[in-house]
Every structure is written in structure tokens, then in C-alpha cells.
Design a protein around this motif. Structure first.
Motif, short mmCIF file in Angstrom:
data_model
loop_
_atom_site.label_atom_id
_atom_site.label_comp_id
_atom_site.label_asym_id
_atom_site.label_seq_id
_atom_site.Cartn_x
_atom_site.Cartn_y
_atom_site.Cartn_z
N LEU A 166 0.82 -1.20 0.00
CA LEU A 166 0.00 0.00 0.00
C LEU A 166 0.86 1.26 0.00
N SER A 167 0.32 2.33 -0.51
CA SER A 167 1.00 3.61 -0.47
C SER A 167 0.95 4.19 0.94
N THR A 168 1.82 5.15 1.20
CA THR A 168 1.87 5.76 2.53
C THR A 168 0.58 6.50 2.85
N ALA A 169 -0.01 7.14 1.84
CA ALA A 169 -1.28 7.86 2.06
C ALA A 169 -2.38 6.90 2.49
N ASN A 170 -2.44 5.73 1.89
CA ASN A 170 -3.46 4.75 2.27
C ASN A 170 -3.22 4.21 3.67
N LEU A 171 -1.95 4.12 4.06
CA LEU A 171 -1.64 3.62 5.40
C LEU A 171 -2.02 4.64 6.47
N LEU A 172 -1.78 5.91 6.21
CA LEU A 172 -2.08 6.94 7.21
C LEU A 172 -3.56 7.26 7.28
N ARG A 173 -4.30 6.96 6.22
CA ARG A 173 -5.76 7.17 6.22
C ARG A 173 -6.44 5.88 5.79
N PRO A 174 -6.44 4.87 6.65
CA PRO A 174 -6.99 3.57 6.26
C PRO A 174 -8.51 3.62 6.15
N THR A 175 -9.02 2.92 5.15
CA THR A 175 -10.46 2.78 4.97
C THR A 175 -10.90 1.39 5.40
N ASP A 176 -12.19 1.24 5.60
CA ASP A 176 -12.72 -0.05 6.01
C ASP A 176 -12.47 -1.11 4.94
N GLU A 177 -12.53 -0.72 3.67
CA GLU A 177 -12.30 -1.67 2.58
C GLU A 177 -10.86 -2.18 2.59
N LEU A 178 -9.90 -1.28 2.81
CA LEU A 178 -8.50 -1.71 2.85
C LEU A 178 -8.21 -2.58 4.06
N MET A 179 -8.78 -2.22 5.20
CA MET A 179 -8.55 -3.04 6.40
C MET A 179 -9.16 -4.42 6.24
N GLN A 180 -10.28 -4.51 5.56
CA GLN A 180 -10.89 -5.81 5.33
C GLN A 180 -10.09 -6.61 4.32
N ALA A 181 -9.55 -5.94 3.30
CA ALA A 181 -8.78 -6.63 2.27
C ALA A 181 -7.46 -7.17 2.81
N THR A 182 -6.83 -6.44 3.72
CA THR A 182 -5.54 -6.86 4.26
C THR A 182 -5.66 -7.69 5.53
N GLY A 183 -6.80 -7.58 6.21
CA GLY A 183 -6.95 -8.26 7.49
C GLY A 183 -6.26 -7.53 8.63
N GLY A 184 -5.86 -6.29 8.41
CA GLY A 184 -5.21 -5.50 9.45
C GLY A 184 -6.17 -4.53 10.10
N ASN A 185 -5.74 -3.97 11.22
CA ASN A 185 -6.55 -2.98 11.92
C ASN A 185 -5.92 -1.60 11.78
N GLN A 186 -6.57 -0.61 12.34
CA GLN A 186 -6.11 0.76 12.20
C GLN A 186 -4.73 0.96 12.84
N ALA A 187 -4.48 0.30 13.97
CA ALA A 187 -3.19 0.44 14.63
C ALA A 187 -2.06 -0.08 13.75
N GLN A 188 -2.27 -1.20 13.08
CA GLN A 188 -1.23 -1.75 12.21
C GLN A 188 -0.98 -0.84 11.01
N PHE A 189 -2.05 -0.27 10.46
CA PHE A 189 -1.89 0.66 9.34
C PHE A 189 -1.07 1.88 9.76
N LEU A 190 -1.42 2.47 10.89
CA LEU A 190 -0.72 3.67 11.33
C LEU A 190 0.74 3.36 11.68
N GLN A 191 0.96 2.21 12.31
CA GLN A 191 2.33 1.85 12.66
C GLN A 191 3.19 1.68 11.42
N GLU A 192 2.66 1.01 10.39
CA GLU A 192 3.41 0.82 9.16
C GLU A 192 3.64 2.15 8.44
N GLY A 193 2.61 3.02 8.42
CA GLY A 193 2.75 4.30 7.74
C GLY A 193 3.77 5.20 8.40
N HIS A 194 3.71 5.33 9.72
CA HIS A 194 4.67 6.20 10.41
C HIS A 194 6.06 5.56 10.47
N ASN A 195 6.12 4.24 10.39
CA ASN A 195 7.43 3.59 10.37
C ASN A 195 8.19 3.92 9.09
#
Length: 371
Positions: free
Chosen positions: A249-278
Motif C-alpha cells: 500500500l501507499s503511505t497515504a493509504n496507510l495513514l488514512r486507512p479505509t474499512d475496505e482496505l482493512m478488510q482486504a488486508t486483514g489489518g486494523n487501524q493500529a497496524q496501518f498507522l504503525q506501518e505508515g509512520h514507520n
């Protein structure tokens, strides 16, 4: 930029290129061994192996850049101290912070390269790698169908093909299915074809027979057929398109996760934000690590026995910084509000570097006050 800054920066970049090449080679060989066994063992060509190896390089380079920058800094500063070049510069009035300025420039250059990697090259390579992996996993012919060998695509399944002709026909097929609790089924056919179905491959068999042997009373029944279609969804794991991963995923998608992306990846908001800020905090380590290295070495003066204690201190500080980074990343993945912890390791590393640089010039200040 002064001559001293250009000189020290050129030394750092040369050694940085050498250490990066060595570490990337070590990491790549380690990954290549597993890829070779997986791809070549599944019947893929050497070109596919080379393609997958190249696609894994951006992620490998991303991992080794901070370590390479640290190793180059420690090596160059130790050598210049042994050759008294930095001692002369200190005698001319250069403070520890002034000596660390070209190292800061060096860290910013490495940080810029790593930002390009984590925001552009790594996501792109991971997307291509995922697509190619899905294509290869669906290519069941190259994975399981090898002429002249008994194969076991899954537990309880035995398959043998005498020949695969140029048209892709399977000549003299034998397939034994022993998974059933009540009976064992064996299929034989003079010719067979593999076709891709909607959900799984299908095996079209011509001029053959199906033999069913019951386990309880050992009775056999034989059914002959002119053509027969067997669904391989339960026989062979054909793979198929894999799920979306955070690395793609792009950094913009990681910092602003949508329900569709979280469902597609199986991740939660915390994992998205951690990966984006990392992706921002990771490159900052490329600045903190070299500064910690030079700050630790400047604590010691010229010595014929070398700066082994200072070098050991620098390595310990780097290990502690990495431990903090790992711990903070684990905590940030548990809570969406804990994403600021991803910046704890580089910020603490920069703080330690500043403290050590200030400590490195204190003895000189004391001598000047006494004189």
C-alpha cells in the motif's frame, strides 16, 4: 561546504557504498537460497528466480542502509583518529559538534535515499512480487506435473504422468486418491488435459477408468469412461491471488486507512498507522545511527591501542536503539493512539548523540578555562 566537510563526506560515502554492497550481498544470498529451493523446485526457470531476486532487493536495501551508514561512520572516524587527522582538527579549534557536521550531511543523504525506497520502490516491488507470485501459484502444470515421476501434490494424493507432449496433453495418467475413509479411488486415463476453472483447475480425462476399492469389505468396482471431468479444488492447492499486504500500500493509504482496505488486508487501524509512520521513522534512524557512532568515538582521544572501548559503546548503543525501535513498533501495533512511539528510537538516538557530543568537548573547555 568546507574542504573538511567535503573530504570527510567523500570518505563516508565510499565506505558506505562498500558496506552496503557487502551487507546487501549477505542478505540477498540468504533470501536467494530459499527462493531457489522454492522456485526451481516448483519447476520455474532461472529467469523467474532472477526476477524474484531483483524484486526483493529494494526491501533488502532498505533494511541494511542504517547499519551500513553506522559501520561506515565508525570505520572512517576510527581510521582518522588513528592517523591523527581528527586530532589535528580538534587542535585547530574544531568542536565535537563541528566535527559531526559532515556526518549529519551524510546521514541526511542516506535518509533521502531510504525515503525514496520506503515510499516508492518497496511498495511498487512488493505489488509486482505479489502479482507474479499469484501467477506462478496458479500455474499448476509447472508446479506439480512432471513427466516420469511420482508426485504428491497434497496429503493422500499420488500422481504419475508418463509423458507431457508439446500440445500440453498428459499421456498415460495415473491418479490415486486415498483420502476417503470408506474407499480408495484410482483414476487412469490414456490422455488428459488441464483447464482452468472458475475457482480451481479441472482435469479432463479421456479413455480411462475409475477404480473404487472399499476399505471395509475390500470390494472393487470399476467404471470405464470415454471422458470424465475431475475438479482439482480438493486435490491440489493451486494458490490463487494472495491477499493484499501492508507493504504493497501507499503511505497515504496507510495513514488514512479505509474499512475496505482493512478488510482486504486483514489489518486494523493500529497496524496501518504503525506501518505508515514507520516509513518516516525508519529513515530517521539513518541519521541517528551515524551520529551516535561519531559521538561515541569522539569520547576517546588518540591512542596507539585504538578506540575499541568507544567502538564497543557505539555498537551497544546501536543495539539498544534497535531494541527500542522493535519494542515501540510492537506497542504501536496494539493501539492506534500509540503511533508516536514509532519515533521514539530515532529521537532517543539523536538525543544520546547530542549528549555524547557535548560530553566529548567538555574536557577541552576545562583546559581552556584553566589556562
Amino acid at each position: 561546504m568546507s574542504k573538511f566537510d567535503r573530504y570527510l563526506l567523500s570518505q563516508l560515502l565510499q565506505l558506505f557504498g562498500f558496506f552496503s554492497l557487502v551487507l546487501v550481498a549477505v542478505y540477498w544470498v540468504n533470501r536467494a537460497v530459499g527462493l531457489f529451493d522454492q522456485l526451481i523446485g516448483d519447476g520455474q526457470s532461472a529467469l523467474v528466480f532472477l526476477e524474484f531476486s531483483v524484486l526483493t532487493l529494494p526491501n533488502v536495501i532498505r533494511l541494511v542502509l542504517p547499519v551500513s551508514a553506522f559501520a561506515a561512520t565508525v570505520y572512517v572516524i576510527n581510521r582518522l583518529m588513528q592517523e591523527s587527522e581528527l586530532v589535528v582538527m580538534q587542535a585547530t579549534g574544531f568542536s565535537a559538534f563541528r566535527l559531526a557536521r559532515p556526518v549529519l550531511y551524510f546521514g541526511l543523504i542516506v535518509m533521502g535515499a531510504q525515503l525514496v525506497l520506503v515510499h516508492v520502490l518497496v511498495p511498487a516491488s512488493q505489488r509486482i512480487l505479489s502479482e507474479r507470485s499469484a501467477e506462478i501459484s496458479q500455474n499448476i502444470t509447472s508446479r506439480f506435473l512432471t513427466a516420469g515421476q511420482f508426485m504428491h501434490p497434497s496429503s493422500g494424493i499420488t500422481m504419475y504422468i508418463r509423458e507431457v507432449n508439446t500440445q500440453g496433453e498428459l499421456i498415460d495418467l495415473f491418479l490415486a486418491d486415498e483420502r476417503g475413509q470408506e474407499a480408495r479411488v484410482t483414476y487412469t486415463a490414456r490422455r488428459a488435459l488441464l483447464v482452468q476453472g472458475d475457482t480451481a483447475p479441472k482435469l479432463l480425462m479421456f479413455d480411462g477408468a475409475a477404480q473404487s476399492l472399499t476399505r471395509k469389505d475390500r470390494r472393487m468396482s470399476v467404471t470405464r469412461f470415454a471422458d470424465f471431468t475431475l475438479d482439482l479444488s480438493g486435490l491440489v492447492k493451486s494458490g490463487g491471488p494472495g491477499g493484499l499486504t501492508l507493504d504493497e500500500l501507499s503511505t497515504a493509504n496507510l495513514l488514512r486507512p479505509t474499512d475496505e482496505l482493512m478488510q482486504a488486508t486483514g489489518g486494523n487501524q493500529a497496524q496501518f498507522l504503525q506501518e505508515g509512520h514507520n516509513r518516516f521513522s525508519g529513515p530517521m534512524l539513518a541519521v541517528a545511527a551515524p551520529l551516535v557512532g561519531i559521538a561515541a568515538l569522539l569520547l576517546g582521544g588518540f591512542s596507539r591501542f585504538g578506540l575499541w572501548r568507544q567502538m564497543a559503546l557505539a555498537v551497544v548503543l546501536l543495539i539498544l536503539m534497535q531494541m527500542v525501535n522493535t519494542w515501540a513498533g510492537g506497542v504501536a501495533m496494539q493501539s492506534a493512539r500509540a503511533w508516536p512511539l514509532t519515533y521514539l528510537a530515532p529521537i532517543s538516538g539523536l538525543f544520546v548523540a547530542v549528549v555524547l557530543l557535548w560530553q566529548a568537548q567538555r574536557p577541552r573547555h576545562r583546559r581552556e578555562s584553566l589556562s
